[in-house]
Design a protein around this motif. Structure first.
Motif, short mmCIF file in Angstrom:
data_model
loop_
_atom_site.label_atom_id
_atom_site.label_comp_id
_atom_site.label_asym_id
_atom_site.label_seq_id
_atom_site.Cartn_x
_atom_site.Cartn_y
_atom_site.Cartn_z
N THR A 339 0.83 -1.21 0.00
CA THR A 339 0.00 0.00 0.00
C THR A 339 0.86 1.26 0.00
OG1 THR A 339 -0.24 -0.13 2.41
CG2 THR A 339 -2.01 -1.07 1.08
N GLY A 340 2.04 1.18 0.62
CA GLY A 340 2.95 2.32 0.58
C GLY A 340 3.40 2.62 -0.83
N PHE A 341 3.76 1.57 -1.58
CA PHE A 341 4.17 1.72 -2.98
C PHE A 341 2.99 2.23 -3.82
CE2 PHE A 341 5.48 -0.56 -7.10
CZ PHE A 341 6.34 0.47 -7.47
N PHE A 342 1.83 1.66 -3.58
CA PHE A 342 0.60 2.04 -4.29
C PHE A 342 0.30 3.52 -4.07
CE2 PHE A 342 -4.12 0.59 -4.90
CZ PHE A 342 -4.15 1.24 -6.13
N GLU A 343 0.34 3.93 -2.81
CA GLU A 343 0.06 5.32 -2.45
C GLU A 343 1.07 6.26 -3.12
OE1 GLU A 343 -1.03 7.55 1.71
OE2 GLU A 343 0.77 6.29 1.69
N PHE A 344 2.34 5.88 -3.09
CA PHE A 344 3.40 6.69 -3.72
C PHE A 344 3.11 6.89 -5.20
CE2 PHE A 344 7.27 6.30 -6.33
CZ PHE A 344 7.91 7.50 -6.01
N LEU A 345 2.76 5.81 -5.89
CA LEU A 345 2.51 5.90 -7.33
C LEU A 345 1.28 6.74 -7.64
CD1 LEU A 345 3.27 2.20 -8.41
CD2 LEU A 345 4.74 4.22 -8.72
N ILE A 346 0.23 6.62 -6.83
CA ILE A 346 -0.97 7.43 -7.04
C ILE A 346 -0.64 8.92 -6.91
CG2 ILE A 346 -3.23 8.05 -6.08
CD1 ILE A 346 -3.38 5.50 -7.65
N HIS A 347 0.15 9.25 -5.89
CA HIS A 347 0.52 10.66 -5.71
C HIS A 347 1.40 11.15 -6.87
CE1 HIS A 347 -1.49 10.90 -1.98
NE2 HIS A 347 -0.58 10.27 -1.24
N GLN A 348 2.17 10.25 -7.45
CA GLN A 348 3.00 10.63 -8.60
C GLN A 348 2.15 11.04 -9.80
OE1 GLN A 348 6.79 10.31 -9.11
NE2 GLN A 348 6.41 10.87 -6.98
N LEU A 349 0.90 10.58 -9.86
CA LEU A 349 0.03 10.97 -10.97
C LEU A 349 -0.28 12.46 -10.94
CD1 LEU A 349 -2.55 8.02 -10.97
CD2 LEU A 349 -0.57 8.32 -12.45
N ASP A 350 -0.28 13.02 -9.73
CA ASP A 350 -0.51 14.46 -9.57
C ASP A 350 -1.77 14.91 -10.33
OD1 ASP A 350 0.00 16.98 -8.58
OD2 ASP A 350 1.26 17.56 -10.29
N SER A 351 -2.86 14.16 -10.09
CA SER A 351 -4.11 14.45 -10.79
C SER A 351 -5.15 14.98 -9.82
CB SER A 351 -4.64 13.18 -11.46
OG SER A 351 -5.93 13.39 -11.97
N ASP A 352 -5.88 16.02 -10.25
CA ASP A 352 -6.95 16.54 -9.42
C ASP A 352 -8.25 15.77 -9.61
OD1 ASP A 352 -7.70 17.34 -11.93
OD2 ASP A 352 -7.98 19.46 -11.43
N LYS A 353 -8.20 14.72 -10.44
CA LYS A 353 -9.40 13.93 -10.72
C LYS A 353 -9.61 12.81 -9.70
CE LYS A 353 -9.21 14.81 -15.71
NZ LYS A 353 -9.09 14.22 -17.06
N ILE A 354 -8.56 12.45 -8.98
CA ILE A 354 -8.67 11.38 -8.00
C ILE A 354 -7.92 11.75 -6.72
CG2 ILE A 354 -8.92 9.55 -9.73
CD1 ILE A 354 -5.96 8.87 -9.24
N LYS A 355 -8.34 11.16 -5.61
CA LYS A 355 -7.60 11.29 -4.36
C LYS A 355 -7.86 10.08 -3.49
CE LYS A 355 -10.95 13.85 -1.53
NZ LYS A 355 -11.15 15.04 -0.67
N ILE A 356 -6.91 9.76 -2.64
CA ILE A 356 -7.03 8.63 -1.71
C ILE A 356 -7.70 9.12 -0.43
CG2 ILE A 356 -5.77 6.93 -0.34
CD1 ILE A 356 -3.56 7.06 -2.50
N ILE A 357 -8.77 8.44 -0.02
CA ILE A 357 -9.47 8.84 1.21
C ILE A 357 -9.14 7.92 2.38
CG2 ILE A 357 -11.35 9.95 -0.05
CD1 ILE A 357 -13.08 7.49 0.58
N THR A 358 -8.37 6.88 2.14
CA THR A 358 -7.95 5.96 3.19
C THR A 358 -6.87 6.64 4.04
OG1 THR A 358 -8.37 4.14 1.67
CG2 THR A 358 -7.05 3.63 3.60
N PRO A 359 -6.80 6.37 5.35
CA PRO A 359 -5.78 7.01 6.18
C PRO A 359 -4.37 6.82 5.65
CG PRO A 359 -7.39 5.91 7.57
CD PRO A 359 -7.71 5.53 6.15
N LYS A 360 -3.54 7.85 5.80
CA LYS A 360 -2.15 7.79 5.35
C LYS A 360 -1.30 6.91 6.26
CE LYS A 360 -2.23 12.41 3.28
NZ LYS A 360 -1.63 13.79 3.29
N ASN A 361 -1.64 6.87 7.53
CA ASN A 361 -0.87 6.09 8.49
C ASN A 361 -1.14 4.60 8.28
OD1 ASN A 361 0.27 4.86 10.72
ND2 ASN A 361 -0.50 6.36 12.18
N PRO A 362 -0.10 3.80 7.95
CA PRO A 362 -0.32 2.37 7.70
C PRO A 362 -0.97 1.63 8.86
CG PRO A 362 1.85 3.02 6.95
CD PRO A 362 1.30 4.20 7.71
N SER A 363 -0.77 2.09 10.09
CA SER A 363 -1.36 1.42 11.25
C SER A 363 -2.86 1.69 11.35
CB SER A 363 -0.67 1.86 12.55
OG SER A 363 -0.93 3.23 12.82
#
Length: 427
Positions: A339-363
């Protein structure tokens, strides 16, 4: 960990992954099932239905053979005697959810178990009768709770209390729960909370929830459908009163398979708890003496009712044997990297069309990331499916993606985000 946005890096992570071999233990769906050379799907929906372990067929065949060869004697003479089949599963399941074996059993299905547990732990009085749920609870939990309130003669519009996220936010805040309990706790009999929210993927602090509820003598129950086999809930130490979960999501037991029950050890010998009865929660030593008065079993087994479907349990056993060999510590460690890798790649898209609503803290999350789509454009989800990337759409505007550490790879994650990037750029 410092992630890199490249296929080479994803493949490097897979080469370094000590659990990578597990992928070969599962059937991965293909775009041409009849052709073993068909392209494998990228399967990110273990949060709805886990993939089938290859050994499941062998485990099922064992019980079919014993049934064919032994008939009714299989209850005692099968390789895995049916009478006590659930006991080994309870021991292995207890490790997964952080409980003692006496606190766990496998029986019935999720919503059935929630009703059976509420028979015991929802005991409303004239003044203390309300039930609290999170406002975006899984629908079946809401239906179950509303029907329990009605059964006891209460109007859900008045007696159902909702723990809501703050305005403009999607995640729940424990301070708000504390305030609700402080204000209404004398009227609330039960908290029934989804321990890991199906929509946002938020993993709630069960120990704090238990303490908050118990501060006003409320019973606390947890629906762990999206948590069992995903996060480490440490149910015994959390001090919650009860929990229930299904086994067909992260526990890979097949569609509609049996569920799990947790009842805290402090209730193990409480024979005075009201409950429904059947012959499978009767004392196993005298169960087959048909004229004995009901003698309830200790622990979670006291909430079983009917003799279990062995073929379903065989599928559960196939999966739990994998968990038992690997352990939740190793699975959680890989899950956090995925999920850390997944989150990193999503942020790399730098798109205003999508965002992650799941907590950033892995715990505070499991292996699910929920991607919110601007303007609720479900077409994006459909396009992912057309590219053999199987995710899950949840109204009004979220694509749920669950890279499961048992069978998903870092390359899966990279390829999925690469396709997502192309689809976004096309719009």
């Amino acid at each position: 960990m410092q992630y890199q946005n490249s296929l080479a890096f994803a493949k490097q992570l897979d080469q370094e992954d000590s659990l990578a071999f597990l992928r070969d233990e599962f059937h991965i769906p293909r775009d041409a099932p009849e052709n073993s050379g068909g392209k494998e799907w990228i399967y990110f929906t273990g949060n709805s239905l886990g993939l089938q372990p290859k050994m499941t067929q062998k485990y099922l065949q064992q019980e079919l053979d014993d049934w064919a060869n032994l008939g009714v004697e299989g209850h005692f003479e099968a390789k895995n005697p049916w009478l006590n089949y659930h006991e080994d599963l309870s021991i292995k399941m207890a490790k997964i959810v952080g409980a003692k074996p006496i606190e766990v059993t496998i029986a019935n299905t999720l919503t059935v178990n929630l009703h059976l547990l509420m028979v015991s732990f929802y005991q409303p009085t004239k003044n203390k009768y309300k039930i609290l749920i999170e406002s975006d609870a899984f629908p079946s939990d809401r239906y179950a709770v509303e029907s329990q309130l009605k059964f006891h003669g209460f109007d859900p519009k008045e007696s159902l209390v909702e723990w809501k996220s703050r305005k403009g936010e999607t995640l729940l805040n424990l301070e708000d729960l504390e305030q609700i309990i402080q204000n209404q706790g004398d009227e609330i009999a039960l908290l029934l909370i989804g321990g890991l929210n199906y929509y946002t993927g938020q993993f709630l602090d069960l120990k704090k929830i238990a303490a908050i509820g118990h501060s006003k003598n409320c019973k606390v129950g947890i629906d762990l459908a999206h948590g069992a086999g995903n996060i480490q809930p440490n149910l015994h130490d959390s001090n919650i009163d009860f929990a229930a979960w299904c086994t067909y999501k992260y526990l890979n037991s097949g569609p509609g398979s049996l569920g799990g029950i947790f009842v805290h050890e402090k209730y193990a010998k409480n024979n005075d708890l009201p409950r429904f009865a059947g012959w499978w929660n009767h004392n196993k030593k005298t169960r087959f003496n048909m004229r004995m008065p009901f003698d309830v079993m200790e622990g979670a087994e006291g909430w079983q009712l009917s003799n279990p479907p062995i073929l379903s349990m065989a599928a559960i056993k196939a999966s739990l044997d994998i968990f038992d060999k690997i352990g939740m510590d190793a699975l959680r460690a890989k899950s956090e990297k995925l999920t850390g890798f997944f989150e990193f790649l999503i942020h790399q898209l730098d798109s205003d069309k999508i965002k992650i609503i799941t907590p950033k803290n892995p715990s505070e999350r499991g292996c699910q990331l929920s991607i919110q789509v601007k303007n609720a454009d479900k077409s994006l989800h459909k396009k992912l499916s057309a590219n053999n990337i199987i995710t899950d759409w949840r109204e009004p505007d979220v694509i749920r993606c669950a890279p499961v550490p048992m069978y998903n790879s870092f390359e899966d994650v990279f390829q999925m985000v690469s396709v997502l990037k192309n689809l976004i750029n096309e719009q």
